[in-house]
Design a protein around this motif. Structure first.
Motif, PDB file in Angstrom:
ATOM      1  N   ASP A 122      67.085  75.857  55.011  1.00 17.01           N
ATOM      2  CA  ASP A 122      66.511  75.726  53.675  1.00 17.01           C
ATOM      3  C   ASP A 122      65.049  76.160  53.674  1.00 17.01           C
ATOM      4  O   ASP A 122      64.206  75.525  53.035  1.00 17.01           O
ATOM      5  CB  ASP A 122      66.647  74.284  53.178  1.00 17.01           C
ATOM      6  CG  ASP A 122      66.452  74.162  51.660  1.00 17.01           C
ATOM      7  OD1 ASP A 122      66.632  75.188  50.956  1.00 17.01           O
ATOM      8  OD2 ASP A 122      66.113  73.067  51.177  1.00 17.01           O
ATOM      9  N   LEU A 123      64.762  77.238  54.392  1.00 14.73           N
ATOM     10  CA  LEU A 123      63.393  77.752  54.422  1.00 14.73           C
ATOM     11  C   LEU A 123      63.068  78.394  53.076  1.00 14.73           C
ATOM     12  O   LEU A 123      63.822  79.225  52.571  1.00 14.73           O
ATOM     13  CB  LEU A 123      63.237  78.783  55.537  1.00 14.73           C
ATOM     14  CG  LEU A 123      61.840  79.390  55.676  1.00 14.73           C
ATOM     15  CD1 LEU A 123      60.850  78.350  56.149  1.00 14.73           C
ATOM     16  CD2 LEU A 123      61.855  80.579  56.627  1.00 14.73           C
ATOM     17  N   LYS A 124      61.951  77.987  52.490  1.00 13.32           N
ATOM     18  CA  LYS A 124      61.458  78.546  51.224  1.00 13.32           C
ATOM     19  C   LYS A 124      60.004  78.151  51.072  1.00 13.32           C
ATOM     20  O   LYS A 124      59.487  77.312  51.829  1.00 13.32           O
ATOM     21  CB  LYS A 124      62.290  78.037  50.050  1.00 13.32           C
ATOM     22  CG  LYS A 124      62.420  76.515  49.965  1.00 13.32           C
ATOM     23  CD  LYS A 124      63.353  76.106  48.843  1.00 13.32           C
ATOM     24  CE  LYS A 124      63.569  74.597  48.805  1.00 13.32           C
ATOM     25  NZ  LYS A 124      64.487  74.187  47.711  1.00 13.32           N
ATOM     26  N   SER A 125      59.321  78.741  50.102  1.00 13.46           N
ATOM     27  CA  SER A 125      57.881  78.512  49.974  1.00 13.46           C
ATOM     28  C   SER A 125      57.548  77.053  49.657  1.00 13.46           C
ATOM     29  O   SER A 125      56.490  76.569  50.047  1.00 13.46           O
ATOM     30  CB  SER A 125      57.282  79.439  48.911  1.00 13.46           C
ATOM     31  OG  SER A 125      57.909  79.255  47.665  1.00 13.46           O
ATOM     32  N   SER A 126      58.452  76.335  48.991  1.00  7.86           N
ATOM     33  CA  SER A 126      58.178  74.923  48.681  1.00  7.86           C
ATOM     34  C   SER A 126      58.331  74.030  49.909  1.00  7.86           C
ATOM     35  O   SER A 126      57.862  72.888  49.907  1.00  7.86           O
ATOM     36  CB  SER A 126      59.096  74.426  47.562  1.00  7.86           C
ATOM     37  OG  SER A 126      60.449  74.513  47.950  1.00  7.86           O
ATOM     38  N   ASN A 127      58.982  74.533  50.959  1.00  8.71           N
ATOM     39  CA  ASN A 127      59.143  73.761  52.195  1.00  8.71           C
ATOM     40  C   ASN A 127      58.189  74.218  53.293  1.00  8.71           C
ATOM     41  O   ASN A 127      58.364  73.855  54.451  1.00  8.71           O
ATOM     42  CB  ASN A 127      60.591  73.851  52.693  1.00  8.71           C
ATOM     43  CG  ASN A 127      61.537  73.017  51.843  1.00  8.71           C
ATOM     44  OD1 ASN A 127      61.114  72.096  51.153  1.00  8.71           O
ATOM     45  ND2 ASN A 127      62.819  73.345  51.887  1.00  8.71           N
ATOM     46  N   ILE A 128      57.203  75.028  52.923  1.00 10.60           N
ATOM     47  CA  ILE A 128      56.121  75.398  53.837  1.00 10.60           C
ATOM     48  C   ILE A 128      54.865  74.699  53.316  1.00 10.60           C
ATOM     49  O   ILE A 128      54.378  75.011  52.229  1.00 10.60           O
ATOM     50  CB  ILE A 128      55.914  76.924  53.887  1.00 10.60           C
ATOM     51  CG1 ILE A 128      57.179  77.601  54.422  1.00 10.60           C
ATOM     52  CG2 ILE A 128      54.705  77.276  54.748  1.00 10.60           C
ATOM     53  CD1 ILE A 128      57.161  79.117  54.293  1.00 10.60           C
ATOM     54  N   LEU A 129      54.386  73.703  54.065  1.00 10.43           N
ATOM     55  CA  LEU A 129      53.259  72.888  53.610  1.00 10.43           C
ATOM     56  C   LEU A 129      51.975  73.309  54.318  1.00 10.43           C
ATOM     57  O   LEU A 129      52.004  73.807  55.453  1.00 10.43           O
ATOM     58  CB  LEU A 129      53.554  71.410  53.868  1.00 10.43           C
ATOM     59  CG  LEU A 129      54.841  70.868  53.238  1.00 10.43           C
ATOM     60  CD1 LEU A 129      54.986  69.373  53.508  1.00 10.43           C
ATOM     61  CD2 LEU A 129      54.877  71.141  51.730  1.00 10.43           C
ATOM     62  N   LEU A 130      50.838  73.093  53.638  1.00  8.53           N
ATOM     63  CA  LEU A 130      49.538  73.572  54.122  1.00  8.53           C
ATOM     64  C   LEU A 130      48.566  72.409  54.252  1.00  8.53           C
ATOM     65  O   LEU A 130      48.378  71.638  53.299  1.00  8.53           O
ATOM     66  CB  LEU A 130      48.975  74.619  53.149  1.00  8.53           C
ATOM     67  CG  LEU A 130      49.910  75.790  52.816  1.00  8.53           C
ATOM     68  CD1 LEU A 130      49.349  76.608  51.665  1.00  8.53           C
ATOM     69  CD2 LEU A 130      50.134  76.665  54.045  1.00  8.53           C
ATOM     70  N   ASP A 131      47.939  72.287  55.419  1.00  9.60           N
ATOM     71  CA  ASP A 131      46.978  71.202  55.613  1.00  9.60           C
ATOM     72  C   ASP A 131      45.604  71.598  55.068  1.00  9.60           C
ATOM     73  O   ASP A 131      45.462  72.638  54.403  1.00  9.60           O
ATOM     74  CB  ASP A 131      46.928  70.760  57.073  1.00  9.60           C
ATOM     75  CG  ASP A 131      46.302  71.800  57.999  1.00  9.60           C
ATOM     76  OD1 ASP A 131      45.738  72.806  57.501  1.00  9.60           O
ATOM     77  OD2 ASP A 131      46.378  71.626  59.233  1.00  9.60           O
ATOM     78  N   ALA A 132      44.593  70.803  55.378  1.00 17.55           N
ATOM     79  CA  ALA A 132      43.255  71.046  54.823  1.00 17.55           C
ATOM     80  C   ALA A 132      42.686  72.399  55.235  1.00 17.55           C
ATOM     81  O   ALA A 132      41.864  72.975  54.519  1.00 17.55           O
ATOM     82  CB  ALA A 132      42.310  69.922  55.259  1.00 17.55           C
ATOM     83  N   ASN A 133      43.124  72.930  56.375  1.00 13.18           N
ATOM     84  CA  ASN A 133      42.640  74.221  56.860  1.00 13.18           C
ATOM     85  C   ASN A 133      43.647  75.345  56.640  1.00 13.18           C
ATOM     86  O   ASN A 133      43.550  76.404  57.260  1.00 13.18           O
ATOM     87  CB  ASN A 133      42.292  74.120  58.350  1.00 13.18           C
ATOM     88  CG  ASN A 133      41.169  73.144  58.616  1.00 13.18           C
ATOM     89  OD1 ASN A 133      40.150  73.151  57.914  1.00 13.18           O
ATOM     90  ND2 ASN A 133      41.346  72.286  59.597  1.00 13.18           N
TER      91      ASN A 133
END
Length: 398
Positions: free
Chosen positions: A233-244
Motif C-alpha cells: 500500500d505504498l502511496k504518498s499519504s503513507n510516506i511521512l516526513l519528520d521535522a527535517n
C-alpha cells in the motif's frame, strides 16, 4: 645382487657417519614442523575465539553494519518517562494504559486529528510533557480491521530502520485499538504536495531526498528483512516526513511477509492509481508491485499531480508517458515549483527511472536496489546522497 633398503649397512667405515647425520636432520625437520603446526593451530583457535567473543571495548567502539543500518528501537525510550503508565506487553511492544491515550489526545478532540484512514483517525497526543506522539485509532468491529491492527503491530515491533516509522506502543479499549508512533512533524508527502502549500516547501533536491529515503525503506523490506516484506500500500499519504523532511514508510496493515501465504490468493487491496496492473487484473503480487507504486510516487514528485483515480493503472500510466519520454516536452510538464531549478540531465534520469518503474510488464521494472543506486548520485551529500553541489551547473531560470 641383493636389494638395499635405506637403512642397510653397505660398509661400516663408508656409510656410518652420513646415515646418522641424515637421521638427525629428519628429526630436526619433524620437530620444527610440529612446532610450526602447533603455533598455527593456536593462532587459529585464538582468532575463532576472538571472532565469537569480542572484547567489551571492541563491542562498544565498533558497531556492526546491520546495527547501524537498522537504527535503534524507540519502544525502550518510553521507560525514561515516569508518567507513562504501561499495563502489559504485546511481544516486545509496550501496552499503554487507555486512560493515558484518552488524556493525551484531549479525549480525541477534533483539533488533534492529523489525518484519516480506512478504519479511523490519527491523532496528535502528548503522553508526557516532553513526548509528543501520533496515535492511530482503529475501529475493529470487523475481522479485516483486527487483522490489519495485528499485522501492523507485529511487523513494526520487529522492524527498526531510519526510513520506516517507529512504533512506540499500543493500547486496547473494547473494540477499539490504538497504535502509538513517533510524531512526524511535517505530515505526509501527499499533504505537502497536494495540500494548501502545493509543494512549496519541497525543492528539487528535497524531492530527490524523499525519493531516496523511500527507496531505502523499500530496499530494507525487500532485500534485508528476513523474510522479505511487500508493503502492498505504498502511496504518498503513507510516506511521512519528520521535522527535517526525512521520509519514513508507514501504514503496514496490508503488508505481507514473503512466503507467509500464497501471494496469488490474496484479497485485492490498495489504492487505485498506485496498484500494479498485474495485481489489479490477475491478483499476482510480487516486490515489483511495490516498485510500480514507487514509480507513481516518483511521478507525483516530478509533476506535482495526483495519480488519476478510478481508472485502470494502464490508463493512468499512459496519461503522461509520451511527454515523459520526450526530452523536448518533459521540462514543460514538471511541477511549476521546481521548474527550471534542476540540472536537465538529472531530470531526464529521474523521468527514465519513473517510466521503468511503471512498466506494465513486471519483468521490465527494475529492482528497488537498482532504483536506489540510480538516485544516490542525484541527492546532495548533506541530504544523504553523493552529489556535490559545487560541481553541478544548474539550468538558469529564464
Amino acid at each position: 645382487m641383493p636389494a638395499f633398503s635405506p637403512g642397510t649397512q653397505v660398509g661400516e667405515n663408508q656409510q656410518d657417519h652420513p646415515t646418522h647425520s641424515h637421521k638427525k636432520m629428519i628429526i630436526a625437520l619433524a620437530t620444527a614442523s610440529a612446532a610450526l603446526g602447533l603455533l598455527i593451530l593456536s593462532l587459529l583457535c585464538f582468532w575463532i575465539y576472538s571472532a565469537k567473543y569480542p572484547s567489551k571495548s571492541n563491542r562498544k567502539k565498533v558497531p556492526t553494519s546491520s546495527d547501524a543500518e537498522k537504527g535503534l528501537p524507540l519502544a525502550p525510550f518510553l521507560s525514561k518517562f515516569s508518567s507513562i503508565k504501561m499495563v502489559g506487553k504485546r511481544g516486545c511492544l509496550p501496552i499503554i494504559d487507555y486512560k493515558q491515550i484518552e488524556k493525551g489526545t484531549n479525549n480525541f478532540r477534533e483539533s488533534n486529528i492529523l489525518g484519516e484512514g480506512g478504519f479511523g483517525c490519527v491523532y496528535k497526543a502528548q503522553l508526557d510533557e516532553n513526548l509528543d506522539v501520533a496515535v492511530k485509532k482503529l475501529h475493529c468491529e470487523t475481522q479485516n480491521a483486527e487483522r490489519e491492527f495485528e499485522n501492523e503491530v507485529d511487523l513494526l515491533s520487529e522492524i527498526h530502520h531510519p526510513n520506516i516509522i517507529s512504533v512506540l506502543g499500543c493500547s486496547i479499549n473494547d473494540d477499539t485499538r490504538f497504535i502509538i508512533y513517533e510524531l512526524m512533524q511535517n505530515g505526509s508527502l501527499e499533504t505537502q504536495l497536494h495540500g494548501p502549500s502545493h509543494g512549496a516547501a519541497l525543492s528539487w533536491h528535497m524531492r530527490m531526498k524523499i525519493a531516496l529515503d523511500t527507496a531505502r525503506g523499500l530496499e530494507y523490506l525487500h532485500e534485508h528483512h528476513k523474510p522479505a516484506v511487500i508493503h502492498r500500500d505504498l502511496k504518498s499519504s503513507n510516506i511521512l516526513l519528520d521535522a527535517n523532511f526525512n521520509a519514513k514508510l508507514s501504514d503496514f496493515g496490508l503488508a505481507i511477509k514473503d512466503g507467509s501465504q500464497s501471494k496469488n490468493n490474496i484479497k485485492l487491496s490498495g489504492t487505485l492509481g498506485y496498484v500494479a496492473p498485474e495485481y489489479l487484473l490477475d491478483g499476482k503480487l510480487t516486490d515489483k508491485s511495490d516498485v510500480y507504486a514507487f514509480g507513481v510516487v516518483l511521478l507525483e514528485l516530478l509533476l506535482g499531480k495526483r495519480p488519476v483515480e478510478k481508472l485502470a493503472p494502464s490508463q493512468c500510466q499512459s496519461l503522461a508517458m509520451p511527454q515523459l519520454t520526450d526530452r523536448s516536452k518533459l521540462p514543460n510538464i514538471v511541477d511549476a515549483v521546481i521548474k527550471n531549478s534542476m540540472d536537465l540531465k538529472h531530470l531526464y534520469q529521474v523521468a527514465a527511472v519513473a517510466v521503468l518503474c511503471v512498466q506494465p510488464e513486471p519483468s521490465y521494472r527494475p529492482l528497488i536496489t537498482d532504483v536506489l543506486h540510480s538516485l544516490i548520485p542525484l541527492v546532495p551529500v548533506e541530504l544523504g546522497g553523493t552529489l556535490r553541489l559545487q560541481q553541478v551547473t544548474h539550468t538558469q531560470e529564464s
